[in-house]
Design an enzyme around this catalytic site. Sequence first.
Site, PDB file in Angstrom:
ATOM      1  N   GLY A   1     -18.438  17.467   5.334  1.00 13.19           N
ATOM      2  CA  GLY A   1     -18.591  18.117   6.446  1.00 13.19           C
ATOM      3  C   GLY A   1     -19.925  17.762   7.229  1.00 13.19           C
ATOM      4  O   GLY A   1     -20.775  18.590   7.751  1.00 13.19           O
TER       5      GLY A   1
ATOM      6  N   LYS B   1     -20.444  32.659  -0.512  1.00 17.96           N
ATOM      7  CA  LYS B   1     -21.767  32.156  -0.860  1.00 17.96           C
ATOM      8  C   LYS B   1     -22.263  32.625  -2.084  1.00 17.96           C
ATOM      9  O   LYS B   1     -22.925  32.045  -2.922  1.00 17.96           O
ATOM     10  CB  LYS B   1     -22.874  32.042   0.100  1.00 17.96           C
ATOM     11  CG  LYS B   1     -22.557  31.152   1.457  1.00 17.96           C
ATOM     12  CD  LYS B   1     -22.460  29.630   1.089  1.00 17.96           C
ATOM     13  CE  LYS B   1     -22.046  28.819   2.067  1.00 17.96           C
ATOM     14  NZ  LYS B   1     -21.912  27.299   1.586  1.00 17.96           N
TER      15      LYS B   1
ATOM     16  N   TYR C   1     -18.084  35.278   4.550  1.00 18.42           N
ATOM     17  CA  TYR C   1     -19.117  33.851   4.315  1.00 18.42           C
ATOM     18  C   TYR C   1     -20.276  34.522   3.195  1.00 18.42           C
ATOM     19  O   TYR C   1     -20.201  33.459   2.031  1.00 18.42           O
ATOM     20  CB  TYR C   1     -19.944  33.503   5.638  1.00 18.42           C
ATOM     21  CG  TYR C   1     -20.655  32.734   5.690  1.00 18.42           C
ATOM     22  CD1 TYR C   1     -20.578  31.483   5.485  1.00 18.42           C
ATOM     23  CD2 TYR C   1     -22.124  32.993   5.868  1.00 18.42           C
ATOM     24  CE1 TYR C   1     -21.553  30.533   5.264  1.00 18.42           C
ATOM     25  CE2 TYR C   1     -23.049  32.119   5.990  1.00 18.42           C
ATOM     26  CZ  TYR C   1     -23.008  30.902   5.775  1.00 18.42           C
ATOM     27  OH  TYR C   1     -23.793  29.739   5.662  1.00 18.42           O
TER      28      TYR C   1
ATOM     29  N   ARG D   1     -12.376  15.442  10.893  1.00 14.92           N
ATOM     30  CA  ARG D   1     -11.956  14.767  12.121  1.00 14.92           C
ATOM     31  C   ARG D   1     -12.860  13.603  12.178  1.00 14.92           C
ATOM     32  O   ARG D   1     -13.975  13.269  11.626  1.00 14.92           O
ATOM     33  CB  ARG D   1     -11.965  15.773  13.256  1.00 14.92           C
ATOM     34  CG  ARG D   1     -13.399  16.142  13.490  1.00 14.92           C
ATOM     35  CD  ARG D   1     -13.598  17.524  14.238  1.00 14.92           C
ATOM     36  NE  ARG D   1     -14.832  17.992  14.016  1.00 14.92           N
ATOM     37  CZ  ARG D   1     -16.054  17.830  14.490  1.00 14.92           C
ATOM     38  NH1 ARG D   1     -16.051  16.975  15.625  1.00 14.92           N
ATOM     39  NH2 ARG D   1     -17.180  18.404  14.157  1.00 14.92           N
TER      40      ARG D   1
HETATM   41  C1  AKB Z   1     -24.968  32.183  10.026  1.00 10.42           C
HETATM   42  O1  AKB Z   1     -25.396  32.648  11.078  1.00 10.42           O
HETATM   43  O2  AKB Z   1     -23.793  32.311   9.757  1.00 10.42           O
HETATM   44  C2  AKB Z   1     -25.737  30.954   9.422  1.00 10.42           C
HETATM   45  C3  AKB Z   1     -26.465  31.332   8.082  1.00 10.42           C
HETATM   46  C4  AKB Z   1     -27.676  32.179   8.049  1.00 10.42           C
HETATM   47  O3  AKB Z   1     -25.923  30.910   7.105  1.00 10.42           O
HETATM   48  N1  AKB Z   1     -26.584  30.255  10.429  1.00 10.42           N
END
Ligand code: AKB
Length: 314
Positions: free
Chosen positions: A10, A146, A142, A38
């Site tokens: 990445g 995490k 997300y 890519r």
């Molecule tokens: C996001 O805004 O998703 C990232 C983060 C705080 O992990 N910058």
Amino acid sequence: MITDKILVIGAGGQIGLELIHALAADYGYENVVPADIRDVPGFKNFTSATFNALDAKALFETVTSHGITQIYHLAALLSATGEQQPELAWKLNMESLFHVLNLAKEGHIKKVYWPSSIAVFGPTTPRHLTPQYTVMEPSTIYGISKQAGERWCAWYHNKFNVDVRSLRYPGLIGWKTPPGGGTTDYAVHIFHEALKHKQYTCFLKSDTALPMMHMDDAIRATRMIMEAPASSVKIRGSYNVSAMSFTPAELANIITTLIPEFEISYAPDFRQAIADSWPASIDDTEARSHWGWKPSFDVKGLCQDMLKHLKPNY
Ligand code: AKB
């Protein structure tokens, strides 16, 4: 003698494009292999690799053919794009981590870096000076990925002695590379728009305080935790790291002292709910005491540095 060879997965993203040069300065360009899905023009001084982080076979072949000993695994879908493609975000963020952790478990690589985020916290977390250990009920895919990833990293460390290290990044702000798909991205866009149009419409409300960090500090923190003796890295989930905290209105006020014509307006969108679920500020006592973390930029220094470096582009 430096014998490590480092793969950065990445590497075409906001952090990776800066990190590869910082690593190359110490390890030599011949010992850093940037990889992305890519071809990336920014890889031109390196021998790079192109593969999908979900492709375990391509990853294994890259590791063995280049003699890789360390992996920085940065590929992920961030908070805003993750909400729009939840299944892909979960798949990419989790499966690619397993591929990397398994390579370490099987002894193909010695050390792993994997970034976590303040997104692991949620609306039930104490918002101010959020501690290392607290309630964590993330509300984005997300953040969920995490948080789960942190537990998997700790589990691989405890079960198989995998040397994995991680930081919970706040919003990262740098002038060399654009951000992509995050909720904190406004704090980069604002500088470009202030120089280009003297006007910026922010997608968060004026009083939304979030933890932020200059990219130079983020790269330094990343290098510090990776260089620290294993015995100092006592947390194998992920460390809180902090530098500053500000609202869009506070950032705009400082920019106005440097660009007096600058004006900000507000049009909050779906990212407001994400920001509202995150901490306003972070307590990073453990990172400071375990391996000596200390930021160098405050918000004023950040604004001066961003504008100084971006000005010649406009
Ligand atoms: C996001 O805004 O998703 C990232 C983060 C705080 O992990 N910058």
